[in-house]
Each structure stands twice: as C-alpha cells, then as structure tokens.
Design a protein around this motif. Structure first.
Motif, mmCIF file in Angstrom:
data_model
loop_
_atom_site.group_PDB
_atom_site.id
_atom_site.type_symbol
_atom_site.label_atom_id
_atom_site.label_comp_id
_atom_site.label_asym_id
_atom_site.label_seq_id
_atom_site.Cartn_x
_atom_site.Cartn_y
_atom_site.Cartn_z
ATOM 1 N N ILE A 17 0.864 -1.186 0.000
ATOM 2 C CA ILE A 17 0.000 0.000 0.000
ATOM 3 C C ILE A 17 0.895 1.228 0.000
ATOM 4 N N GLN A 18 0.742 2.062 -1.020
ATOM 5 C CA GLN A 18 1.548 3.279 -1.128
ATOM 6 C C GLN A 18 0.675 4.503 -0.890
ATOM 7 N N LEU A 19 1.065 5.331 0.071
ATOM 8 C CA LEU A 19 0.384 6.602 0.298
ATOM 9 C C LEU A 19 0.635 7.484 -0.917
ATOM 10 N N ASP A 20 -0.421 8.129 -1.427
ATOM 11 C CA ASP A 20 -0.299 8.809 -2.718
ATOM 12 C C ASP A 20 -0.917 10.211 -2.692
ATOM 13 N N GLY A 56 5.534 5.314 1.415
ATOM 14 C CA GLY A 56 5.190 6.579 0.775
ATOM 15 C C GLY A 56 5.953 6.697 -0.528
ATOM 16 N N ASN A 57 6.739 7.747 -0.672
ATOM 17 C CA ASN A 57 7.613 7.875 -1.829
ATOM 18 C C ASN A 57 9.030 8.191 -1.349
ATOM 19 N N GLU A 58 9.941 8.427 -2.281
ATOM 20 C CA GLU A 58 11.338 8.605 -1.901
ATOM 21 C C GLU A 58 11.593 9.884 -1.110
ATOM 22 N N LYS A 59 10.664 10.859 -1.196
ATOM 23 C CA LYS A 59 10.846 12.126 -0.485
ATOM 24 C C LYS A 59 10.114 12.169 0.849
ATOM 25 N N SER A 60 9.031 11.429 0.947
ATOM 26 C CA SER A 60 8.221 11.535 2.164
ATOM 27 C C SER A 60 7.396 10.277 2.379
ATOM 28 N N ALA A 101 7.815 0.838 5.268
ATOM 29 C CA ALA A 101 9.024 1.125 4.490
ATOM 30 C C ALA A 101 9.137 2.638 4.398
ATOM 31 N N VAL A 102 10.086 3.206 5.130
ATOM 32 C CA VAL A 102 10.123 4.657 5.340
ATOM 33 C C VAL A 102 11.320 5.285 4.639
ATOM 34 N N ALA A 103 11.024 6.206 3.721
ATOM 35 C CA ALA A 103 12.048 7.058 3.118
ATOM 36 C C ALA A 103 11.616 8.507 3.302
#
Length: 258
Positions: A17-20, A56-60, A101-103
């Motif tokens: 699941i990706q926060l978008d 999330g994504n690579e920035k947040s 999975a945190v970036a």
C-alpha cells in the motif's frame, strides 16, 4: 486503488500500500487514513496475504497530519470527532504483520503511523520527528506514548518538547527502526522481508505478533503465561505438524495456514 493510496499484490502473498498525496508530502487527511485502514483490513482478511507493506515515496513517507484540515477545529470538534481514532483502531486490529518502508520525512502523524506498524525498515535519507509543539499543540496519534516505549523517556521528551528531527542512523541506534538500508534498496529489502514472513504459517505469525504486542502492555509473568498458552495452542495446528515433520525430513515445509 483509491483517491489517496495505491495498492499492489506481490507474488500473490504480499500486499503493498503506497500513500499517494505527493503534492501534500503524503500528509494524513481523513480520506487517506480511511482508505488506508480499510485496505489494511481487507488484506488482513484475505487468506492469500501473509504480510502487508505501507510506504510513501522517496521524499516523504508522511510529513504529518493535514494542518489545513485541522486548523479551524475547536475543542468540541476534535472531542466529538475523536479525530482519526476509528482509522487507527482498524490498523491496530490487523492480525497479520505490517511493515513500514520509510524514506524521507516521517513527521508528526507520519512518524506515529510508522510506529503503529510491526516492523520499520528505513532508508538512509529518512527523518523522524514529533514537531507538533512548533505549531502550538502536541502529539495526539500515539506519538508521546509509542515513541517513549521505543526510545525511552529522556529522548522522547526532548523530541516532543523541541520538535527536532531525528536522522535515520540515530533512529536505528535508538530502536525506532529495525533495519537501515540505502534509499535505493528500500523497497527491494522490504519486499524481501515481507515475502519471507508471508512464506511462514499465518497461524504462527499472527500468534507471534499477538504475543510480542502483549509484552508492551503487561508484566513479565503475565506475558510469559500468555506466550506459553499460545505456544501450547500452536500444537493444535496442522502447520505445526507439517513444520516439524519437514524439519525431520530435511525439506521445506508446505504450510496450509491451518
């Protein structure tokens, strides 16, 4: 797939699941939390899924709660709504393991969401914090409680009172993160761990999650008694018979989650 999240099934057994909300740095609005919690519960009920990943994504990962959504509320609004509690409760009721999975930024509600997960794998560019004090309020999504249990009173008090951010390496040393990896390897590493968990007996992994979580909420003697009863109960499962027979036969077990 929803308005605020993307979902994917990996190898039939891992749910991603990706926060978008990239334009809002994945700030946690009511809609996002509703979609996330429902998706996690749906995957939790899916017998084919053995582990879930939230990222999330690579920035947040998530840079906090949606301030624009909250700013105008008063005490009565927040008290009667009990903001986001229903969503959080649904996440905490999930019985299968959840990996964060945190970036990038995991701040405020984002840090609190990551701490709700069972395992946290972090990229070397991750930054954690509870900066609510800088906007005139305090953590309200578990930050002062889970953070203190993870890293101790002194460091938790300092972070909550100053709002400073903690770098990934410090988070690893303090016990927030279970694994620290280069940013470019984050998803490969996380999916690998999720697949490994999903390959085990779901009965075992759910029992283990329940037992470890109980350790935070009870005395050692009560926790040991709880663990022992679950251990005894595991001997009623077909997977225990298969797992031990496979060990004796020197082969990989064929678990049926029963």
């Amino acid at each position: 797939m929803g308005e605020y999240i993307k979902t994917e099934i990996i190898d039939g057994s891992v749910a991603l699941i990706q926060l978008d909300r990239p334009k809002a740095m994945n700030a946690l609005c009511n809609g996002l939390m509703e979609e996330l919690s429902i998706a996690l519960q749906d995957f939790d009920r899916d017998s084919d899924i053995g582990c879930m990943i939230v990222t999330g994504n690579e920035k947040s990962f998530a840079a906090g709660m949606d301030i624009k959504e909250m700013q105008s509320k008063d005490f009565s609004d927040t008290y009667y709504e009990d903001m986001l509690v229903d969503s959080a409760d649904r996440i905490m009721r999930c019985r299968k393991p959840i990996i964060a999975a945190v970036a990038g930024y995991a701040l405020g509600g984002g840090c609190e969401l990551a701490m709700m997960c069972d395992i946290m794998i972090v990229a070397d560019n991750a930054k954690f914090g509870q900066p609510e004090v800088t906007i005139g309020t305090m953590p309200g999504f578990g930050g002062s409680q889970r953070l203190t249990r993870l890293i101790g009173k002194a460091k938790s008090m300092e972070m909550c009172l100053t709002g400073r951010m903690m770098e990934a390496e410090e988070a690893m040393l303090c016990g927030i993160a279970s694994r620290l990896v280069p940013a470019e390897d984050l998803m490969e590493e996380t999916v690998g761990v999720a697949k490994l968990i999903a390959s085990k007996s779901q009965m075992s992994t759910m029992m283990i999650k329940e037992a470890v979580n109980r350790a935070e909420e009870t005395s050692l003697s009560e926790g040991l008694r709880f663990e022992r009863r679950l251990f005894h109960a595991s001997f009623s499962t077909k997977d225990q018979k298969e797992g031990m027979q496979a060990f004796i036969d020197k082969r990989n077990p064929d678990f049926i989650n029963n």
